[in-house]
Design an enzyme around this catalytic site. Structure first.
Site, PDB file in Angstrom:
ATOM      1  N   LYS A 180      45.953   4.871   7.098  1.00  0.00           N
ATOM      2  CA  LYS A 180      46.662   3.673   7.560  1.00  0.00           C
ATOM      3  C   LYS A 180      46.839   2.666   6.415  1.00  0.00           C
ATOM      4  O   LYS A 180      47.919   2.073   6.248  1.00  0.00           O
ATOM      5  CB  LYS A 180      45.888   3.022   8.711  1.00  0.00           C
ATOM      6  CG  LYS A 180      46.022   3.723  10.043  1.00  0.00           C
ATOM      7  CD  LYS A 180      47.410   3.511  10.626  1.00  0.00           C
ATOM      8  CE  LYS A 180      47.482   3.846  12.087  1.00  0.00           C
ATOM      9  NZ  LYS A 180      48.844   3.685  12.643  1.00  0.00           N
TER      10      LYS A 180
ATOM     11  N   ASP B 208      36.502  11.813  10.407  1.00  0.00           N
ATOM     12  CA  ASP B 208      37.920  11.815  10.754  1.00  0.00           C
ATOM     13  C   ASP B 208      38.425  10.398  11.008  1.00  0.00           C
ATOM     14  O   ASP B 208      39.564  10.061  10.651  1.00  0.00           O
ATOM     15  CB  ASP B 208      38.167  12.677  12.006  1.00  0.00           C
ATOM     16  CG  ASP B 208      38.083  14.165  11.708  1.00  0.00           C
ATOM     17  OD1 ASP B 208      38.129  14.540  10.519  1.00  0.00           O
ATOM     18  OD2 ASP B 208      37.973  14.956  12.669  1.00  0.00           O
TER      19      ASP B 208
ATOM     20  N   PHE C  61      38.833   8.687   7.716  1.00  0.00           N
ATOM     21  CA  PHE C  61      40.058   9.210   7.106  1.00  0.00           C
ATOM     22  C   PHE C  61      41.286   8.523   7.696  1.00  0.00           C
ATOM     23  O   PHE C  61      42.223   8.176   6.974  1.00  0.00           O
ATOM     24  CB  PHE C  61      40.119  10.724   7.336  1.00  0.00           C
ATOM     25  CG  PHE C  61      41.334  11.382   6.740  1.00  0.00           C
ATOM     26  CD1 PHE C  61      41.414  11.646   5.388  1.00  0.00           C
ATOM     27  CD2 PHE C  61      42.397  11.754   7.550  1.00  0.00           C
ATOM     28  CE1 PHE C  61      42.530  12.257   4.835  1.00  0.00           C
ATOM     29  CE2 PHE C  61      43.517  12.364   7.014  1.00  0.00           C
ATOM     30  CZ  PHE C  61      43.591  12.621   5.647  1.00  0.00           C
ATOM     31  N   TYR C  62      41.270   8.307   9.004  1.00  0.00           N
ATOM     32  CA  TYR C  62      42.374   7.643   9.706  1.00  0.00           C
ATOM     33  C   TYR C  62      42.616   6.248   9.120  1.00  0.00           C
ATOM     34  O   TYR C  62      43.758   5.885   8.805  1.00  0.00           O
ATOM     35  CB  TYR C  62      42.041   7.559  11.190  1.00  0.00           C
ATOM     36  CG  TYR C  62      42.868   6.599  12.007  1.00  0.00           C
ATOM     37  CD1 TYR C  62      44.139   6.943  12.456  1.00  0.00           C
ATOM     38  CD2 TYR C  62      42.351   5.352  12.377  1.00  0.00           C
ATOM     39  CE1 TYR C  62      44.893   6.073  13.224  1.00  0.00           C
ATOM     40  CE2 TYR C  62      43.091   4.480  13.143  1.00  0.00           C
ATOM     41  CZ  TYR C  62      44.358   4.848  13.575  1.00  0.00           C
ATOM     42  OH  TYR C  62      45.093   3.981  14.335  1.00  0.00           O
ATOM     43  N   PHE C  63      41.568   5.468   8.937  1.00  0.00           N
ATOM     44  CA  PHE C  63      41.721   4.117   8.394  1.00  0.00           C
ATOM     45  C   PHE C  63      42.215   4.153   6.952  1.00  0.00           C
ATOM     46  O   PHE C  63      43.004   3.291   6.539  1.00  0.00           O
ATOM     47  CB  PHE C  63      40.407   3.344   8.493  1.00  0.00           C
ATOM     48  CG  PHE C  63      40.086   2.882   9.881  1.00  0.00           C
ATOM     49  CD1 PHE C  63      40.857   1.924  10.509  1.00  0.00           C
ATOM     50  CD2 PHE C  63      39.007   3.411  10.580  1.00  0.00           C
ATOM     51  CE1 PHE C  63      40.580   1.489  11.791  1.00  0.00           C
ATOM     52  CE2 PHE C  63      38.720   2.999  11.868  1.00  0.00           C
ATOM     53  CZ  PHE C  63      39.503   2.033  12.479  1.00  0.00           C
TER      54      PHE C  63
END
Length: 223
Positions: free
Chosen positions: A133, A125, A128-130
């Site tokens: 972004k 997760d 995935f966040y990076f």
């Protein structure tokens, strides 16, 4: 200056609102609950209640009318993927479209350093966040607006130093949220800084001086 902050009830957003108010700027923002709106009103911030995750660009644009700048400071901090998509992905795109519809010239996004968390055992997760972004940074950078992307190092709640390191590339370390907010307020008032990605870390340069140094210089004369 009239500034609308998405994420005004968050840590950086709230500090930015205070910095701008201290400069004499008018600050508005988006919150999820009525009690947040009342609390911010007591501090001179004209907050509107709405759900960022479900709001359409047309509805958001009605909140942006008459603003000089929109600042997006909201973030999921790498939680569940659906929240990351809604807040760090689709929310930014909606706000960008809304700013264009409302005729707001300036759009600033608080992002993240690309190498944040490198070398650590990141969860799927968080990876995935990076990725989200990064893709959103690309989307903003392709906008026709007068955009600015600020990538701070790891945010901490230490007291402000009043000094930073600011430029196209910075190492990943940590920086007080108060210094991020103060730098962002200074950047919004520096009209020479336009369509730039800047990275921010703790450093030894006074904030106003660091911002001036990051502004493009006009060169004259010839060979």
């Amino acid at each position: 200056m009239k500034v609308f902050i998405i994420g005004v009830s968050g840590a950086v957003g709230g500090l930015l609102a205070r910095e701008l108010r201290d400069r004499g700027d008018e600050v508005s923002g988006l919150v999820r609950r009525e009690e947040q709106r009342a609390d911010l009103a007591a501090r001179g911030v004209d907050a509107r209640v709405g759900d960022l995750a479900s709001m359409k660009a047309e509805a958001m644009a009605s909140l942006f009318k008459g603003m000089d700048a929109v600042v997006y400071t909201a973030g999921s901090n790498g939680g569940a993927r659906d929240v990351t998509v809604a807040i760090d992905g689709e929310g930014v795109v909606t706000a960008l479209d809304a700013a264009s519809l409302a005729g707001v010239p300036r759009f600033a996004l608080v992002s993240v350093l690309p190498e944040a968390g490198r070398g650590e055992n990141l969860s799927a997760d968080e990876e995935f966040y990076f990725a989200v972004k990064k893709l959103v940074d690309v989307t903003v950078s392709m906008s026709d607006l007068d955009w600015l992307i600020l990538r701070p190092s790891m945010l901490v709640d230490d007291p402000a130093n009043g000094t930073v390191a600011l430029g196209p590339a910075q190492p990943h370390d940590e920086i007080p949220r108060e210094d991020v907010a103060a730098t962002l307020a200074e950047l919004l008032h520096e009209t020479r800084i336009s369509r730039q990605i800047l990275e921010l870390n703790q450093g030894a340069t006074p904030i106003a001086q660091a911002v001036r140094a990051a502004a493009p210089r006009a060169f004259g004369g010839g060979f």
